[in-house]
Design a protein around this motif. Structure first.
Motif, PDB file in Angstrom:
ATOM      1  N   PRO A 105       0.827  -1.219   0.000  1.00  0.00           N
ATOM      2  CA  PRO A 105       0.000   0.000   0.000  1.00  0.00           C
ATOM      3  C   PRO A 105       0.859   1.266   0.000  1.00  0.00           C
ATOM      4  CG  PRO A 105      -0.761  -1.541   1.654  1.00  0.00           C
ATOM      5  CD  PRO A 105       0.541  -2.074   1.144  1.00  0.00           C
ATOM      6  N   GLU A 106       0.311   2.320  -0.557  1.00  0.00           N
ATOM      7  CA  GLU A 106       0.945   3.630  -0.548  1.00  0.00           C
ATOM      8  C   GLU A 106       0.098   4.563   0.310  1.00  0.00           C
ATOM      9  OE1 GLU A 106       2.852   3.625  -5.023  1.00  0.00           O
ATOM     10  OE2 GLU A 106       1.203   4.976  -4.614  1.00  0.00           O
ATOM     11  N   VAL A 107       0.729   5.606   0.829  1.00  0.00           N
ATOM     12  CA  VAL A 107       0.007   6.627   1.586  1.00  0.00           C
ATOM     13  C   VAL A 107       0.143   7.939   0.826  1.00  0.00           C
ATOM     14  CG1 VAL A 107      -0.171   7.913   3.744  1.00  0.00           C
ATOM     15  CG2 VAL A 107       0.379   5.471   3.784  1.00  0.00           C
ATOM     16  N   TRP A 108      -1.016   8.520   0.495  1.00  0.00           N
ATOM     17  CA  TRP A 108      -1.061   9.794  -0.213  1.00  0.00           C
ATOM     18  C   TRP A 108      -1.598  10.860   0.717  1.00  0.00           C
ATOM     19  CZ3 TRP A 108      -4.108   8.124  -5.213  1.00  0.00           C
ATOM     20  CH2 TRP A 108      -3.333   7.214  -5.942  1.00  0.00           C
ATOM     21  N   ARG A 109      -0.916  11.989   0.783  1.00  0.00           N
ATOM     22  CA  ARG A 109      -1.398  13.155   1.533  1.00  0.00           C
ATOM     23  C   ARG A 109      -2.140  14.035   0.546  1.00  0.00           C
ATOM     24  NH1 ARG A 109       1.280  18.223   2.724  1.00  0.00           N
ATOM     25  NH2 ARG A 109       0.331  19.114   4.546  1.00  0.00           N
ATOM     26  N   VAL A 110      -3.376  14.385   0.861  1.00  0.00           N
ATOM     27  CA  VAL A 110      -4.203  15.188  -0.037  1.00  0.00           C
ATOM     28  C   VAL A 110      -4.551  16.501   0.655  1.00  0.00           C
ATOM     29  CG1 VAL A 110      -6.385  15.295  -1.301  1.00  0.00           C
ATOM     30  CG2 VAL A 110      -5.174  13.124  -1.104  1.00  0.00           C
TER      31      VAL A 110
END
Length: 171
Positions: A105-110
């Motif tokens: 999994p990747e973590v994206w900051r939005v």
């Protein structure tokens, strides 16, 4: 000399016309860059509340302006939400039954949160609002064909910011 200069002018004009045509052909054949990434949205989610309780159901909408998440028919303020964890479909990760998970999994900051939208069984994130905090290792098979949303966190320390945990999948 006059004949040479006339030939030179004709050659330059024809060359310029040919180059202009090449530029137009390349522009017409190049695909436009997408400004959004579509994410598959699993049907069921567990919502952990900061008060210790939880709710389960389908996430049907997100209102960044009103700071609310719509779960089934209930609107929950994001200030009360600790995390939203989506349940994986039974067929995921298994061969011959559906999509196959690719990589970690990747973590994206939005930021801003208004760059995140939910539309039916899909979510969308604007590319310019996405910052990859944790990226998956490169996959030998190439980039994923699509992504699936796994979790959402709302950042209380940085208002207007959310984090998305996504997994790359291929069909």
């Amino acid at each position: 000399m006059k004949v040479f200069s006339k030939l030179l002018v004709v050659a330059l004009l024809m060359g310029a016309n040919g180059l202009a045509g090449c530029g137009q052909v390349m522009t017409a054949n190049s695909a436009p860059k997408a400004d959004e990434i579509a994410l598959d949205l699993p049907k069921l989610a567990d919502v952990q509340l900061k008060t210790g309780g939880s709710k389960s159901g389908q996430v049907k909408g997100f209102d960044a302006t009103g700071q609310k998440l719509l779960i089934e028919s209930e609107s929950v303020p994001i200030a009360q939400i600790e995390t939203v964890t989506f349940k994986a479909n039974d067929s995921e990760g298994q061969t011959n039954k559906g999509p196959v998970i690719r990589g970690q999994p990747e973590v994206w900051r939005v930021q801003p949160m208004s760059a995140f939208k939910i539309e039916g069984d899909k979510a969308k994130v604007k590319l310019e609002a996405r910052n990859i905090e944790k990226q998956s290792q490169p996959d030998a098979l190439g980039t994923p064909s699509r992504y699936q949303l796994r979790a959402i966190w709302f950042d209380a320390a940085s208002p207007g910011t959310m984090r998305l945990k996504v997994t790359g999948i291929r069909d």
